[in-house]
Scaffold this active site. Structure first.
Site, PDB file in Angstrom:
ATOM      1  N   ASP A  80       0.818  -1.217   0.000  1.00  0.00           N
ATOM      2  CA  ASP A  80       0.000   0.000   0.000  1.00  0.00           C
ATOM      3  C   ASP A  80       0.856   1.273   0.000  1.00  0.00           C
ATOM      4  O   ASP A  80       0.704   2.148   0.872  1.00  0.00           O
ATOM      5  CB  ASP A  80      -0.919   0.035   1.238  1.00  0.00           C
ATOM      6  CG  ASP A  80      -1.706  -1.255   1.424  1.00  0.00           C
ATOM      7  OD1 ASP A  80      -2.112  -1.842   0.416  1.00  0.00           O
ATOM      8  OD2 ASP A  80      -1.911  -1.662   2.584  1.00  0.00           O
ATOM      9  N   GLU A 288     -11.493   0.260  -2.933  1.00  0.00           N
ATOM     10  CA  GLU A 288     -10.620   0.758  -1.864  1.00  0.00           C
ATOM     11  C   GLU A 288      -9.421   1.466  -2.501  1.00  0.00           C
ATOM     12  O   GLU A 288      -9.375   1.645  -3.712  1.00  0.00           O
ATOM     13  CB  GLU A 288     -10.144  -0.403  -0.967  1.00  0.00           C
ATOM     14  CG  GLU A 288      -9.296  -1.438  -1.690  1.00  0.00           C
ATOM     15  CD  GLU A 288      -8.943  -2.641  -0.825  1.00  0.00           C
ATOM     16  OE1 GLU A 288      -9.414  -2.773   0.324  1.00  0.00           O
ATOM     17  OE2 GLU A 288      -8.183  -3.500  -1.317  1.00  0.00           O
TER      18      GLU A 288
HETATM   19  O1  FUB Z   1      -3.126  -3.606   3.591  1.00  0.00           O
HETATM   20  C1  FUB Z   1      -4.415  -3.879   4.059  1.00  0.00           C
HETATM   21  C2  FUB Z   1      -5.435  -3.546   3.026  1.00  0.00           C
HETATM   22  O2  FUB Z   1      -5.186  -4.314   1.850  1.00  0.00           O
HETATM   23  C3  FUB Z   1      -5.391  -2.129   2.535  1.00  0.00           C
HETATM   24  O3  FUB Z   1      -5.912  -1.214   3.440  1.00  0.00           O
HETATM   25  C4  FUB Z   1      -6.127  -2.285   1.273  1.00  0.00           C
HETATM   26  O4  FUB Z   1      -6.055  -1.204   0.413  1.00  0.00           O
HETATM   27  C5  FUB Z   1      -5.501  -3.525   0.704  1.00  0.00           C
HETATM   28  O5  FUB Z   1      -4.308  -3.253   0.026  1.00  0.00           O
END
Ligand code: FUB
Length: 415
Positions: A80, A288
């Site tokens: 991320d 997301e």
């Molecule tokens: O790293 C945990 C979660 O996985 C992140 O918050 C999301 O965007 C995904 O990459």
């Protein structure tokens, strides 16, 4: 239907040839460093008691030839990547993956991260520094578990780390922590940001000096628990397929940078006819990994489509939108999640991203990769990138091709 014109492989290959060469060189260096590190670990093993189970071996990485760029040469798992240039240096604010032993599920319980470490480098492709822990979950009074994708901002010489974490009631909130240096350490505010919820904050500084936070995430990210405007965790459902998809959220930051100046609003994403993207449109709907950047007069909201695994983007004329869906920036990578940031470094624009090359596909053991330069077309759209050449893409996840570059292909814009 969008995406009528397919990309042509030869033009893609010629556009990326130089990158491949650079990548091949950096890959060999990175692989050598990584293998040397592994070798060191194995040189002096303590004699194991007979009854003790052997420690699981470090997973063998996937074949480097399958990837457009290689992992950053560091010895922690990281994901991320939110990249920024502060004081002429590149800082990356990643999640810090580790193996918690928690079984995988659709809510992402296996992503049980508990601290953040900042990465920095003087230039793209240069050596990477892994800084000491910048924020530990035990130093966040209100937090219980799961430090997910963070971001950071600078204002008046202070640095702000924004992080999603579940509170003591198991509700994702977004916290702010303040520091005097880009790499931390950061001191968390005593409470989560008021009116924050869900996860994956990204903070954007507009050219007029105003800051905005974008956030939200479906499934384990809990955005669906807020779909009525109130917190309704008992209703975990997504909207019906033929109804509008859930929107990401935007809120302007207050001058103190640790509060919202307003209640979060919907960030509308519409199709080329101005129609809302529907909940059943998993190829285009927001899932997301919000990110905002501005290039020339356009605002670009980019995000992960989750279970179709692309980084897609939409363009608009205001930080509040509405945004019109334009296509894919980054095709699926190895691993379930796809998460990125887009930043200008020395007049060129790069996408920072992660995959699971080092763990050969273990979804919660990810690695941040060497960034890839992005290319804008004359109309401001972005040429799509395919950074993974293997077949191990989750079934049904390959997205349709994004619109091709106008002919003749425009030269890359310098800034
Ligand atoms: O790293 C945990 C979660 O996985 C992140 O918050 C999301 O965007 C995904 O990459």
């Amino acid at each position: 239907m969008l995406f009528l014109a397919p990309r042509t492989l030869p033009s893609k290959e010629s556009a990326t040839m130089q990158r491949h060469l650079f990548v091949a060189i950096t890959s060999i260096a990175a692989a050598t460093t990584f293998l040397a590190g592994c070798g060191k670990k194995e040189e002096a093993p303590a004699p194991a008691p007979v009854a003790e189970a052997p420690k699981p071996a470090e997973p063998a990485g996937a074949d480097p030839k399958l990837f457009l760029t290689q992992p950053l040469a560091i010895d922690i798992y990281s994901a991320d990547p939110s990249a920024h240039v502060f004081n002429g240096k590149i800082y990356i604010y990643p999640s810090h993956d580790f193996d918690s032993g928690i079984p995988s599920d659709d809510l992402g319980n296996q992503y049980a991260m508990k601290d953040y470490q900042v990465l920095s480098m003087d230039s793209i492709g240069g050596p990477v520094t892994v800084h000491p822990v910048a924020l530990d979950i035990k130093d966040v009074a209100w937090a219980k578990e799961k430090m997910w994708a963070p971001d950071a901002a600078e204002k008046d010489g202070k640095y702000y780390l924004y992080f999603p974490v579940k509170d003591k009631e198991g509700v994702f909130r977004i916290g702010a922590a303040v520091g005097d240096a880009p790499e931390g350490p950061f001191k968390a505010q005593p409470e989560a940001i008021k009116n924050s919820f869900s996860m994956d904050p990204a903070v954007f500084k507009d050219s007029d000096g105003k800051y905005y936070m974008y956030f939200g995430g479906l499934w384990g990210g809990q955005l669906q628990h807020w779909k009525t405007g109130k917190h309704t965790p008992q209703d975990d459902s997504q909207p019906p397929d033929d109804k509008p998809a859930l929107y990401p959220k935007v809120a302007r930051m207050a001058d103190n940078m640790v509060e919202f100046a307003e209640k979060p609003k919907d960030l509308k994403i519409v199709d080329e006819n101005g129609k809302t993207i529907l909940s059943g449109d998993h190829v285009r709907r927001f899932f997301e990994a919000s990110w905002m950047h501005k290039y020339k007069d356009n605002y670009y909201f980019s995000y992960s489509t989750g279970d179709t695994h692309t980084i897609s983007y939409a363009m608009g004329k205001s930080p509040y939108g509405p945004f019109t869906y334009k296509g894919v920036i980054l095709q699926p990578v190895l691993g379930w999640t796809n998460h990125h940031s887009i930043v200008e470094v020395d007049g060129k624009w790069y996408i920072f991203y992660h995959d699971t090359q080092r763990s050969n596909g273990v979804n919660h053991l990810r690695n941040v990769k060497q960034p890839i330069e992005i290319t804008y077309n004359e109309d401001g759209t972005i040429q799509p990138i395919d950074a993974y050449f293997g077949d191990d893409i989750p079934p049904g996840s390959k997205a349709p091709e994004a619109p091709a570059a106008p002919e003749p292909a425009a030269a890359p814009a310098a800034n």
